[in-house]
Every structure is written in structure tokens, then in C-alpha cells.
Design a protein around this motif. Structure first.
Motif, PDB file in Angstrom:
ATOM      1  N   ALA A 145       0.667  -1.782  -0.401  1.00 21.55           N
ATOM      2  CA  ALA A 145       0.353  -0.124  -0.049  1.00 21.55           C
ATOM      3  C   ALA A 145       0.952   1.259   0.404  1.00 21.55           C
ATOM      4  O   ALA A 145       1.021   2.063  -0.487  1.00 21.55           O
ATOM      5  N   ASN A 146       2.159   0.390   0.753  1.00 20.64           N
ATOM      6  CA  ASN A 146       2.652   2.629   0.543  1.00 20.64           C
ATOM      7  C   ASN A 146       4.214   2.512  -0.479  1.00 20.64           C
ATOM      8  O   ASN A 146       4.483   3.219  -0.375  1.00 20.64           O
ATOM      9  N   LEU A 158      11.604  -1.501 -12.203  1.00 20.10           N
ATOM     10  CA  LEU A 158      10.675  -1.626 -12.426  1.00 20.10           C
ATOM     11  C   LEU A 158       9.429  -0.775 -13.087  1.00 20.10           C
ATOM     12  O   LEU A 158       8.935  -0.981 -13.717  1.00 20.10           O
ATOM     13  N   PHE A 159      10.450  -0.017 -14.329  1.00 22.73           N
ATOM     14  CA  PHE A 159       9.602  -0.562 -15.520  1.00 22.73           C
ATOM     15  C   PHE A 159       9.779  -1.046 -16.466  1.00 22.73           C
ATOM     16  O   PHE A 159       8.745  -1.357 -16.693  1.00 22.73           O
ATOM     17  N   ARG A 160      10.471  -1.851 -15.902  1.00 17.90           N
ATOM     18  CA  ARG A 160      10.472  -3.339 -16.962  1.00 17.90           C
ATOM     19  C   ARG A 160       9.851  -4.945 -16.760  1.00 17.90           C
ATOM     20  O   ARG A 160       9.243  -5.169 -17.235  1.00 17.90           O
ATOM     21  N   SER A 167       4.972  -2.096 -13.333  1.00 19.28           N
ATOM     22  CA  SER A 167       5.241  -0.540 -14.513  1.00 19.28           C
ATOM     23  C   SER A 167       3.500  -0.601 -15.558  1.00 19.28           C
ATOM     24  O   SER A 167       3.539   0.655 -15.485  1.00 19.28           O
ATOM     25  N   LYS A 168       2.519  -1.739 -14.734  1.00 15.18           N
ATOM     26  CA  LYS A 168       1.219  -1.070 -14.861  1.00 15.18           C
ATOM     27  C   LYS A 168       0.303  -0.809 -13.898  1.00 15.18           C
ATOM     28  O   LYS A 168      -0.619  -0.160 -13.644  1.00 15.18           O
ATOM     29  N   ASP A 169       1.447  -0.399 -12.823  1.00 12.61           N
ATOM     30  CA  ASP A 169       0.859   0.091 -10.988  1.00 12.61           C
ATOM     31  C   ASP A 169       0.027   0.794 -11.657  1.00 12.61           C
ATOM     32  O   ASP A 169       1.052   1.992 -12.437  1.00 12.61           O
ATOM     33  N   PRO A 170      -0.861   2.234 -11.643  1.00 11.72           N
ATOM     34  CA  PRO A 170      -0.903   3.340 -10.701  1.00 11.72           C
ATOM     35  C   PRO A 170      -0.099   4.181 -10.650  1.00 11.72           C
ATOM     36  O   PRO A 170       0.444   5.339 -11.043  1.00 11.72           O
ATOM     37  N   MET A 171       0.470   3.789  -9.388  1.00 11.45           N
ATOM     38  CA  MET A 171       1.493   4.417  -8.548  1.00 11.45           C
ATOM     39  C   MET A 171       2.461   4.828  -9.050  1.00 11.45           C
ATOM     40  O   MET A 171       3.471   5.421  -8.956  1.00 11.45           O
ATOM     41  N   THR A 172       3.199   3.282 -10.483  1.00  7.66           N
ATOM     42  CA  THR A 172       4.263   3.370 -11.317  1.00  7.66           C
ATOM     43  C   THR A 172       4.223   3.996 -12.058  1.00  7.66           C
ATOM     44  O   THR A 172       4.923   4.825 -12.975  1.00  7.66           O
ATOM     45  N   MET A 173       2.711   4.627 -12.600  1.00  8.91           N
ATOM     46  CA  MET A 173       2.496   5.233 -14.017  1.00  8.91           C
ATOM     47  C   MET A 173       2.230   6.797 -13.328  1.00  8.91           C
ATOM     48  O   MET A 173       3.500   7.056 -14.794  1.00  8.91           O
ATOM     49  N   ALA A 174       2.481   7.419 -12.808  1.00 10.22           N
ATOM     50  CA  ALA A 174       1.887   8.566 -11.728  1.00 10.22           C
ATOM     51  C   ALA A 174       3.959   8.452 -11.769  1.00 10.22           C
ATOM     52  O   ALA A 174       3.878   9.879 -12.057  1.00 10.22           O
ATOM     53  N   ILE A 175       4.219   8.317 -11.331  1.00  9.31           N
ATOM     54  CA  ILE A 175       5.837   8.778 -11.162  1.00  9.31           C
ATOM     55  C   ILE A 175       6.436   7.954 -12.400  1.00  9.31           C
ATOM     56  O   ILE A 175       8.301   9.039 -12.237  1.00  9.31           O
ATOM     57  N   THR A 176       6.149   7.764 -13.424  1.00  5.31           N
ATOM     58  CA  THR A 176       6.988   7.955 -14.679  1.00  5.31           C
ATOM     59  C   THR A 176       7.611   9.062 -14.711  1.00  5.31           C
ATOM     60  O   THR A 176       8.848   8.971 -15.425  1.00  5.31           O
TER      61      THR A 176
END
Length: 1219
Positions: free
Chosen positions: A346-347, A377-379, A384-393
């Protein structure tokens, strides 16, 4: 006795003071040292003297020497000491720890260190069998004070290091101690955690009370020692101990991140814990660090980073904390990609924000440390499909735009990064090398990010490009030396342009590759390209970036072909770019790079988009002819580049006759000059050749070079031939090739035989090319060297850039990037000969693949090559012999230029008539040459201290250069041998050759990772190899070369030949009539290799494996191998008899393969050479104790002291009266 001890101690104190006194003469110091060493070796009362000197009333230097005496006794006399002395020594040492040391803050660190060493040396010899209560004794010491507790921590840490990390014990002793540690690990861990918790709690209570400052520091010191000891265990203990009690250890470590005095050590422990490998399900508890509490403490520790400024300890802490976050990310990626039941934390968003904070930190080192994890993370399939990862990209991509700007040079103050760079790098060159690697790493991560948000990243790249196009040039304080108003490589505008260009290139390449054509932002791309084409600048550095952007955006022209003439016009203007028109001064590096950049861009477009450019062929051809009309307008390399572009487009004619006619027209001026009577005579006669190029004339000044035009014309001819041979090809599609008239029949195996439209022209020119190569080789004859003028006596020597590359020296930072390149007449002549020689061989190397049948069917080709390329090799130096080998095999140093070379391209039907006549004599000569070279190197090593040698100019540097050249030449020869004979598969073929400039000790790899000699995977011979090995002379030469190389002083060669070549070659001839002398020589060569390279684990494993194969396979046929084995130093004859029995009678006793290899390894262990640093070291002997797990019926008992004492187990039990 006491009087003798006191008298000796007085003498020893005087000797130590003499050694340590700066005023002492060398003679007195040596005499004092000799006295002390002889005392330690021979004196029977060492222990009493050592104890006397170690008393805390003595000065620290004397105490340290006394403790060194005690350590020496334990290490070298323990096995011969009576029990009473052992017990006395042990009790006195424990007594010193109890009562003989100063308070923790006053005691010298070197005293603590040597005391801990003494105890650990006793533990290594007696625990657990003869000292079962050792851990209880150490625990009792911790109750006596902070100083004793700290020493116990040191003892436990050093014990773990010696037993597990460095493994400085015999196998059985190490196993006994490690297993006992493992059995007691729960108690040890609880003990360490309690020590840590108690002292940290006391420290926290007292640190705020000024009256308790000393006490607080003492508790803090113990806490630091406990953390360091934990770090020594966390790396290897079972993960259950780390995660035990609901991850109590990890919780404590996270809490300590907020303690300034303990945070660094806590972070190091945490890093080791989080970096642990093992079963994924065992690592699952580590995810607790993504929980609210742990993440809160980690983030809180990272936050003061930005405003705190640079303090060394805190900066090191930040590096460790960054590594902790990286390791956490790696664990998360591994667990989420597995079958382990783990959910996305969650964090995760908090973690990514914290991680991004390190990516935006002023420290370039911290920024670079995060890149690998961002890439993971991006690979990652799920993350890579998580909304939090997409937001930080997108935030990461924005940050990378800043990070790509090359700022932070240690010598400068123009960026906050500079201060951190001064802490991380030795100088600007060191930083420059780091940043280039960092930028490449960032580019890879940006490309991964672009796959996730391609259109958004393209939007960012477009905005940045437009911004740079519209921003005035800021040249900054460091201006160009060429002209006013031009940038240097440190100018603010240039570093921004350079970063933007790299970013745009990374983004657009992924956009074109992964976005559907229908979704490509073509209009936006063409708008950017139009803006770039319209941008005008006379600054060469900025223009070079502009050209890169033109190439980057060129794929959009596929959708708007009408823009192609405008693009070509921009590039052709840059081909003839000058900062100052009609200037007589040489061009700067920056200007040269612009012109070369433009030529390369044209070639790249013609190579990648030939169909797009084909309609503009006539316009392109006309423009090139206009440029060629002025002989001085372009350099020879630039002319050749434009010709290569035309040839690439002509491949799209797909009509043999039409392309052939074009190539004849294109090459007509070259053919006319190359085949002229004057040129034929010049190329065939060394004397005429030297006169023609001006090497026999004394020259003064830089501009005075009347024969320069002759060299240019020869170079142009060779460049042109090379360009045409490299680029002219038939259609890749068989049907198109048939229709265009390129197929000239079929080979016996059914493959089509193609004809190259340039074949007829190149064959006409080949005779003079071979004449040039022959002349070039003959230039090294003494009579021709004598004809060189005084100016050019070193014309055939290596250039400095070649020397630096061979020695692995970094090229200097280009401060003079914008200065005119004034070359001396000698430098120009050296460059001419070097480039000409290389290019001639490149032509031969490419001719096989390009011309195929038309080349290999030349009458008497073998004879022509032998009398040209391979003539007078004895006088050709090593640095010119290497290019000759490049034409024969795939060479890693020329991967981008050479593909399949002469050997690999040769059709099987010409093996006997071409390859055997060439390779047989060539390898025989190379073996002789290399053997002599290595003999000289070995003799030089033996006589390096001789004073009879005459002084030379920088002889050490020259010796290093010569030796490294021999190494590189050896590797080339061995690669050629391997290519000829061994069939490699897949990645092994591509990765057959590592970096050429690795040092020898780089081969000291872990045994578990060391490659094994080829048995089933690599031992399939090539067809060429089978053909060559049928010839007895060639076969003998190959085997001798392969096995001789094992004892040459090059570990890379040794390991390659051992793992890839030696066994397959020998296996091939084993079925024949092998002579006993040959077999013993081969086996002896492997043992000599072990003597030379056995110190390196990778070589050791491979050589032992090879020796095992040879002995086990050939021993039944050749009893002489037994004679060789008997000569192995320290071999146990009874073990050899038993091993021979099993080898000669394999059916009687079946022994596991691994066990047989282990026995064999022990048999030949006496041949394994030691590193120089170990050869004269006094050996420490640690006796094995009775096994912990096998109870013998009658164990030998130690001599008893009295009726109440039966052995060391009793003697070493804790007894208060003895302390």
C-alpha cells in the motif's frame, strides 16, 4: 626467571623505541628489528615477556608489541606448547581483557584489535572440542564493563570474518566452528540484540544529560560495535534469525536510522539484510519494511538530506540508505514476479517518492545509484502497470532531463553537484568517465519509461527541443579558442543542447519502435524537424547536436517524403562546414566532428531508408560529383563516406548490369590512378614508395609537406576500394536476386552462388593492393628502415593514442576540443602508415564475404596472399601483426567493421587449396614467435633486479607496453585457432572474446562460476577444423600452440584455451597413434599451467578438470603418465596408488565422479602456484581436532597436568580462580 624476563623486556623496550624513533638511523632500526624478530622466533620465554610488556602501565606502543608477541606464540607455537602453557596463556589473555585494559574511550584501537585477534586465534585452534564454554566466558566478560563488552563484539566479529568471510582455516576446522556457530546462532543473535538494545537504551537516556556525556559516548561506542558485529553475521546466517520474533532485528535497525551516531552502522546492517538472496518464500517477511512504521523511519531519515549540506559521515549514510531502497525495490520485483503470495504494498507510492528524492539529489553518485532499480520497476510485468508507478514515471522522466545535463565537475563551482563530486571523484577525468557511463545507463531507463508513456515523453522531448531552438546561445565564462562567440564543451548552452539531444534520441527511437504507425504524432514530429532544419548556427558544437536531432527525427520523413531534399541539403551544407572560410589553419576537432557527423548521418539514412532516398539518387549523385570536383574541399575519409552512401543506394537498383555500370563509373577515377604505370611501380618498390610519400626527405615546419597530396591520393584509392567492398551487395531476397541477374548458379549444398556487381572492378585492383601490402611488410626490413629521413625515423612506431589504448590509459578530457589540430610531419606520417596498413587488411577481410566465389576462385590466391600479406613477418612488429590476424577471424576490437572474415567466409571446397597452405605455415611461425616472446618476458621477470642493463628512456613503460602487446597478440592467435577449429553455439560465439585490456587478476573468479573444459557442448569441430587436423604437421602445431599457451603469463588466454580448445583438440587425435612422449608433454603442459595460474580460482578449476580428463582417459594406455605424477611435489604415493587402481580398474569400485575429482585435486595440489605475496609468508598450521560427529572408540589424550586435569576441555572451562 623474573629477573631474566625483566632484563629481556628492558632490551625489547629499547629495541621497539629505536624502531619507532624518527631520529634512528636505518642501521640501528634494522638491528632492532632483527633482534625483535629473532626473539619472537627463538626465545623460550616469549609468553612471560609478552605478558609483562602488555601490562596497561606500559606505553601503548610497548603494549601493542607485547600483545604481538603473544599473538605470534598462538599462531606459530601453539601446536608445540605444553598444556600448562596453553592454559596459562589463555587465562592471562582473558585476564588482560578483564583487568588489563583502559576504559573504552581511552583505550587505543590497535590494542583492542590485537587482543581480539589473540582470542580468535585460540578459538580457531580449540573451540568447540577443547573449549566448550567459550561463549559463556565471553558472555560473562560483557558484565564487567563497556570496554570488555566492546572487545567481545570485536572477537565475535573477527571470528565470523575468519571462518565464514575469509575462510582462513583448514576445511575441517572451519566446518566444525561454522556448524557450532550455526547451532548456537539463536543464542548468539539474542545475545547481540540484547547487548545492542541495552546499550542503545542507556545511550538515549544519558545523551541529553551533559553530566553523563562520557558515559553516553561509552554506551554509544558499544552500540556501534554491536551493529558492526551483527553486520558480520547477517550476511550468512539463516534468514529465519533475521526475521525472527516478528522481525525484531529489522524493527530495531529502522528505529536506529534516526540516531545520528548510530544511523550509518544501522543502515549498513539493514542493507545487508535486505540484500539477502535465498528462497523467495524465506524473503517474504522482508516486505515488512514497506509497512507504515518502517517506511516512516526510512523516509524520515532521508528527508534532512537535501538541506543538511555535505558532511562526510552523513553523506555515506545517504549512500547506504539509497542502497537499502534499491535492494528493497529488487526484493519487491522478485517477489511479485514469483508464485509467492505477495501483494503490491500500500505504501508503494511513498517508497517511489522517497526513491525519486534520491534521483533528484545534487549528488551525481546518488542519482546514478537509483538507475538500475528504476529500470527494473519500469520493465516489471506487474509493477510497470501499477497506477502509482505510472504516476511516478513522468516525474522520473522530468528528473532525468535535469540529470542528463553534464554538470558537477570537481574542479568547478557552477552546480551544487560539484561539492559532492569532490568527495566522490579524483578529478575531472574520473568524473567525466563516470558521467558518460551514468548517461548511457539513464538512456536505457528513459527508453524503458518511454515504453510506458511514449506520447507523453515525446511531448516533453519536443518542448525541450523547441526551448533550446528558441533560447539564445550562452557561451559562459569558458569560451572557444577558435573564434569569438563560440561555445566550449563546458558552455551552459552546449551542455543543455547535448543533454536534450541525448534525451530526444532515446525517446524518439522507442516511439518509432513501439507505437503503431496510425498513432504516431507525425505532424508534431515534422513540425520539430522543420524547426531543426530552419535553425542556423555557426557554432560547431551546437551544429553537431542539430545534426543528431535531424537524424533522430528523420523517420518521420517516411510519412512526408517531400521534406527529403531539405534534409539532404542541410546535411550536405554541414559536410563542407567551416568556422572561418579560407582559413589556412588546420580544422578544430569540433569542426572535423561536424563534417564527419554529417557524412555518417548520410550513410545511416542511406543504409536504413534506401527505398525512401532512391528517388533522390540522381540529385545526390550530382551533388557528390560537384563536391569531388574540388580535390581539396573534402578529406579522403569524407569523400569515401559519400561514395559509400551512393553505393548503398545503388543496392536498391536490384539490377546487376545497371549497378555494375554505376560502380564502374563511380570507381573510374580511382581505377585509372590505381592502375597507372607510375602507381604500379610505386606500390611495388619500397624505395619508390618511401620517396613518393615523402618519408625519405627531411621536413621542417608543419605546413611544409609537398608530398602530402600523394599520400592523400593513395589513401583515397584504398578508402574507396574498402567502401565499395563493404557496401556493394546483392538483394537479400532470393527471388529479387534472381530477377536482377545476381545469382550465378548453385553450390553443391544447394545454396545460391551470388555475384557482386563490384567484383570485376575490385579484382582488377587487387593485384596492386597485394603489392602495396607486400611493400608495406618489406618496409620493416633494416635496409628500408635506413632510408627513412631524420624527420621520419619513428614513422613506423606506434602513435600515442595506440599506446594509451593498449595500456588501458584513459584519453584526456578534451579541454582542447576547440583548438586547431596541429599535427607534426611525423604524426601525419605515422597516421598515414597506420591507417593505410589497417585499411588494406580490412579490404582483404571483407573481400571474402563480399565477393565470395569471385574472390576465392582467383588463380593462385593462396600463393599471392603468402607472398604479400604473410611475407617478412619476422620483421613486422607485434602492433602491425595484429591487423593481419583481424582479416582471418572475428575480432572484438573491430566488431562494427568486420563481420565474417577470410577464414569463416571461405567455401569448404577451397579448404585444401587455400586454407591449409596459408594456415599451416602461419601457425607454425606464430608458435615460434610467441614462444620466443614469452621466454624473453619470463627471463625479464627473473632478471628484473639486474644492475648490468644499460639505461633506457622510460624502460619500465616500454616493457609494460611490449608485454601487453604480446598478451594481445597471443589472444588474437588463440582466437584464430579457436575460430578455425571449434564450433561455438549461440551466445558463446558472440561472447568469445572479452575486453582486451583486462588485468591478469581479473580472472580470479569464483570456482562455482568458473567455466569447465569442453566435454560435450563445445567439442564439436568445425568442418575447417576437421580438414586442418587431417594434416599431421598442422595438427601438431595446433596442439603444441594450445597446450604451450597454458603456461604463458596470461590468465585470459589460459582460461580460454583450457575451457574451449585443449580437450577437443586432444580428444580428436586420441584414437590415432599418439606417442607416449607427446602425451606426457601435454599432461606436463597442463601441470605447468597450474603452477603458473593455479592461484586464480577460475584457471585453477578449469586446469584441474582438464588434467583429470587427460589422466583418467589416457592413463590406462600410457603408464608414463604415472611417472609424471610421481614428480608432483608433496604427492602422497599411497593415495596415488589407490587412485591409479580405480583408474585402471573402473569396474571394480564405482566411485562418484565428484569424489574422484576431489581426490585427484588433492593429489596434484603440490603443483598449484602461489601468488607472489604468499610465496615467502610463514605458514600458519592449525591442527584438526577430533570430529564432532564421529565418536572414535579410543581418542588420543593430551598429556595431563595433574590427576585432577585430563585435557584442554577441562582446562579451558571457566574458573574464577584462574582469572
Amino acid at each position: 626467571m623474573s629477573e631474566q624476563v625483566n632484563a629481556l623486556c628492558d632490551q625489547l623496550i629499547k629495541a621497539v623505541n629505536v624502531m619507532m624513533d624518527t631520529e634512528s638511523s636505518q642501521r640501528y632500526r634494522l638491528e632492532a628489528l632483527k633482534f625483535c624478530e629473532e626473539f619472537k622466533e627463538k626465545c623460550p620465554i616469549c609468553v612471560p615477556c609478552g605478558l609483562k610488556l602488555a601490562e596497561k602501565t606500559q606505553p601503548p606502543i610497548i603494549r601493542h608489541f607485547g600483545l604481538q608477541i603473544l599473538e605470534h606464540c598462538v599462531k606459530f607455537r601453539w601446536n608445540n606448547m605444553p598444556q600448562r602453557e596453553k592454559v596459562n596463556l589463555k587465562n592471562n589473555v582473558m585476564g588482560l581483557i578483564s583487568n588489563g585494559i583502559r576504559p573504552i574511550l581511552e583505550e587505543e584501537s590497535h590494542i583492542k584489535d590485537v587482543l581480539s585477534r589473540i582470542v580468535v586465534e585460540m578459538i580457531k585452534r580449540e573451540w568447540p572440542q577443547h573449549w566448550p564454554d567459550m561463549l559463556k566466558e565471553l558472555e560473562s566478560l560483557t558484565k564487567q564493563g563497556e570496554a570488555q563488552t566492546e572487545l567481545v563484539m570485536f572477537i565475535l566479529l573477527r571470528l565470523a570474518e575468519d571462518v565464514v568471510t575469509f575462510q582462513t582455516l583448514p576445511t575441517q576446522r572451519r566446518r566444525d566452528i561454522q556448524q557450532t556457530l550455526t547451532q548456537n546462532m539463536e543464542n548468539i543473535f539474542n545475545f547481540l540484540l540484547n547487548i545492542l538494545q541495552q546499550n542503545v537504551n542507556k545511550y538515549r537516556k544519558m545523551k541529553t544529560d551533559p553530566t553523563q556525556e562520557i558515559k553516553a559516548k561509552a554506551y554509544c561506542r558499544v552500540g556501534v560495535a554491536a551493529l558492526n558485529t551483527l553486520a558480520g553475521y547477517i550476511d550468512w546466517v539463516a534468514l529465519v534469525h533475521i526475521t525472527n520474533d516478528n522481525c525484531r532485528l529489522l524493527e530495531m535497525l529502522c528505529l536506529l536510522l534516526s540516531e545520528a551516531e548510530l544511523q550509518l552502522e544501522a543502515a549498513e546492517c539493514l542493507l545487508i539484510a535486505v540484500s539477502r538472496k535465498g528462497k523467495l518464500e524465506d524473503r517474504k517477511p522482508l516486505m515488512i519494511l514497506f509497512g507504515d512504521v518502517a517506511m516512516h523511519y526510512i523516509l524520515s531519515a532521508a528527508q534532512p538530506a537535501d538541506g543538511a549540506g555535505l558532511t562526510e559521515r552523513h553523506y555515506i549514510f545517504l549512500k547506504r540508505l539509497c542502497q537499502v531502497l534499491c535492494a528493497l525495490g529488487s526484493q519487491l520485483c522478485a517477489l511479485l514476479a514469483s508464485d509467492v503470495d505477495v501483494e503490491t504494498p500500500a505504501n508503494l507510492g511513498k517508497y517511489l517518492e522517497a526513491f525519486l528524492a534520491f534521483t533528484t539529489h545534487p549528488s551525481q553518485f546518488l542519482r546514478s545509484s537509483t538507475q538500475v532499480t528504476w529500470g527494473s520497476l519500469f520493465r516489471h510485468e506487474l509493477l510497470s502497470k501499477d497506477p502509482m508507478t505510472m504516476a511516478i514515471t513522468s516525474k522520473y522522466v522530468r528528473a532525468s532531463m535535469t540529470n542528463l545535463v553534464k554538470v558537477g565537475f570537481p574542479s568547478k563551482t557552477d552546480s551544487p553537484s560539484c561539492e559532492y563530486s569532490r568527495a566522490d571523484f579524483d578529478g575531472d577525468e574520473d568524473f567525466n568517465a563516470f558521467f558518460n557511463s551514468f548517461r548511457a545507463q539513464q538512456g536505457e531507463v528513459v527508453r524503458n519509461a518511454c515504453k510506458l508513456i511514449p506520447l507523453e515523453t515525446f511531448q516533453m522531448a519536443g518542448e525541450w527541443l523547441q526551448y533550446q531552438l528558441n533560447t539564445p546561445i550562452d557561451i559562459g565564462p569558458t569560451t572557444s579558442k577558435t573564434a569569438e562567440g563560440l561555445c566550449s564543451i563546458f558552455s551552459p548552452s552546449y551542455v543543455q543542447w547535448e543533454a536534450m539531444t541525448f534525451f530526444t534520441e532515446s525517446v524518439v527511437s522507442q516511439l518509432i519502435k513501439f507505437v503503431d504507425k496510425e498513432k504516431l504524432p507525425v505532424d508534431q514530429g515534422m513540425e520539430l524537424l522543420q524547426a531543426v532544419l530552419n535553425y542556423e548556427t555557426r557554432d560547431p558544437l551546437i551544429l553537431s547536436c542539430v545534426l543528431t536531432n535531424v537524424s533522430t527525427l528523420f523517420p518521420f520523413v517516411n510519412f512526408r517524403p517531400e521534406f527529403l531534399p531539405q534534409v539532404l541539403s542541410k546535411l550536405f551544407l554541414s559536410v563542407t562546414f567551416e568556422v572561418i572560410e579560407e582559413s589556412k589553419a588546420p580544422r578544430t576537432r569540433a569542426v572535423k566532428n561536424v563534417r564527419r557527423h554529417a557524412c555518417s548521418s548520410i550513410i545511416k539514412m542511406c543504409r536504413d531508408y534506401p527505398q525512401l532516398i532512391l528517388p533522390c539518387f540522381e540529385m545526390l549523385y550530382s551533388h557528390v560529383k560537384r563536391l569531388f570536383s574540388n580535390e581539396l574541399l573534402l578529406t579522403q575519409m569524407e569523400k569515401c563516406a559519400l561514395m559509400e552512401a551512393l553505393v548503398l543506394i545503388s543496392n536498391q537498383f536490384k539490377n546487376y548490369e545497371k549497378q555494375k555500370a554505376f560502380l564502374e563509373e563511380l570507381m573510374a577515377p580511382v581505377s585509372s590512378r590505381w592502375l597507372s604505370e607510375e602507381m604500379t611501380q610505386v606500390l611495388s618498390d619500397p624505395t619508390l614508395f618511401l620517396a613518393f610519400v615523402g618519408a625519405d626527405v627531411k621536413v621542417s615546419g608543419i605546413i611544409d609537406d609537398p608530398t602530402g597530396i600523394n599520400r592523400s591520393r593513395i589513401s583515397f584509392c584504398v578508402y574507396t576500394i574498402l567502401g565499395v567492398v563493404k557496401r556493394a551487395r546483392w538483394p537479400s531476397d532470393l527471388e529479387e536476386a534472381k530477377a536482377g541477374g545476381f545469382v550465378d548458379g548453385y553450390a553443391p549444398n544447394g545454396n545460391p552462388i551470388y555475384r557482386n556487381p563490384c567484383a570485376e572492378q575490385v579484382r582488377k585492383l587487387l593485384h596492386n593492393l597485394l603489392a602495396l601490402i607486400r611493400t608495406h611488410n618489406n618496409l620493416f626490413l633494416p635496409e628500408n628502415l635506413a632510408k627513412l629521413s631524420e624527420t621520419f625515423t619513428k614513422a613506423f612506431d606506434m602513435m600515442e593514442v595506440e599506446k594509451n589504448a593498449i595500456l588501458g590509459l584513459p584519453q584526456p578530457l578534451l579541454d582542447l576540443y576547440d583548438a586547431p589540430v596541429y599535427k607534426t610531419a611525423l604524426e601525419r606520417m605515422q597516421g598515414f602508415f597506420c591507417t593505410l596498413y589497417d585499411n588494406c587488411f580490412h579490404i582483404l577481410g571483407n573481400a571474402g564475404q563480399s565477393l565470395q566465389q569471385d574472390f576465392y576462385t582467383i588463380d593462385g590466391l593462396a600463393g599471392q596472399l603468402i607472398t604479400s600479406a604473410f611475407i617478412n613477418l619476422a620483421n613486422v612488429p607485434d602492433y602491425r601483426l595484429r591487423p593481419m590476424l583481424h582479416i582471418l577471424c572475428y575480432s572484438s576490437s573491430c566488431k562494427d567493421i568486420l563481420k565474417l572474415q577470410l577464414v569463416l567466409s571461405c567455401p569448404p571446397e577451397y579448404y585444401n587449396t587455400l586454407m591449409c597452405p596459408i594456415l599451416g605455415p602461419l601457425f607454425a611461425y606464430l608458435l615460434q614467435r610467441l614462444t620466443q616472446k614469452w621466454q624473453v618476458i619470463n627471463q625479464r621477470s627473473c632478471l628484473c633486479n639486474s644492475e648490468d642493463e644499460p639505461p633506457e628512456d622510460n624502460p619500465m613503460s616500454q616493457e609494460m607496453l611490449d608485454e601487453q602487446l604480446v598478451r594481445l597478440l597471443t589472444r588474437e592467435v588463440m582466437d584464430l585457432l579457436s575460430v578455425c577449429c571449434i564450433m561455438k553455439r549461440g551466445s558463446e560465439a558472440a561472447g568469445a572474446k572479452e575486453g582486451e585490456l583486462e588485468e591478469e587478476d581479473m580472472m580470479a573468479t569464483d570456482a562455482s562460476q568458473a567455466p569447465q573444459p569442453a566435454t560435450n557442448t563445445l567439442d564439436e569441430l568445425t568442418e575447417l577444423g576437421k580438414c586442418l587436423l587431417k594434416n599431421e604437421d598442422i595438427c601438431t602445431t595446433f596442439l603444441t600452440t594450445a597446450y604451450s599457451s597454458l603456461s604463458w603469463k596470461d590468465t585470459i588466454t589460459c582460461q580460454r584455451m583450457t575451457t574451449q580448445v585443449c580437450w577437443p583438440l586432444l580428444k580428436q587425435v586420441m584414437s590415432g597413434s599418439l606417442l607416449a612422449d607427446a602425451v606426457t608433454w601435454f599432461y606436463g603442459a597442463v601441470l605447468r599451467g597450474l603452477q603458473m595460474h593455479g592461484q586464480h580460482e577460475g584457471c585453477n578449476t578449469a586446469l584441474i578438470q582438464l588434467a583429470f580428463f587427460i589422466y583418467e582417459t589416457l592413463r590406462p594406455r600410457f603408464p608414463e603418465l604415472r611417472t609424471v605424477m610421481e614428480q608432483v611435489p608433496q604427492i602422497q604415493m599411497d593415495c596415488l596408488d589407490q587412485f591409479d587402481l580405480k583408474v585402471l580398474n573402473p569396474g571394480q569400485q564405482k566411485t562418484a565422479d565428484k569424489k574422484r575429482k576431489d581426490i585427484f585435486k588433492r593429489l596434484i595440489s603440490g603443483t598449484v602456484g602461489k601468488p607472489l605475496g604468499q610465496q615467502f609468508k610463514k605458514e600458519v598450521h592449525i591442527k584438526n581436532l577430533p570430529s564432532l560427529f564421529k565418536k572414535n572408540k579410543s581418542e588420543p589424550t593430551l598429556e595431563t597436568l595433574d590427576s585432577n586435569s585430563a585435557g584442554l576441555a577441562t582446562l579451558f572451562s571457566p574458573n574464577p580462580d584462574d582469572i
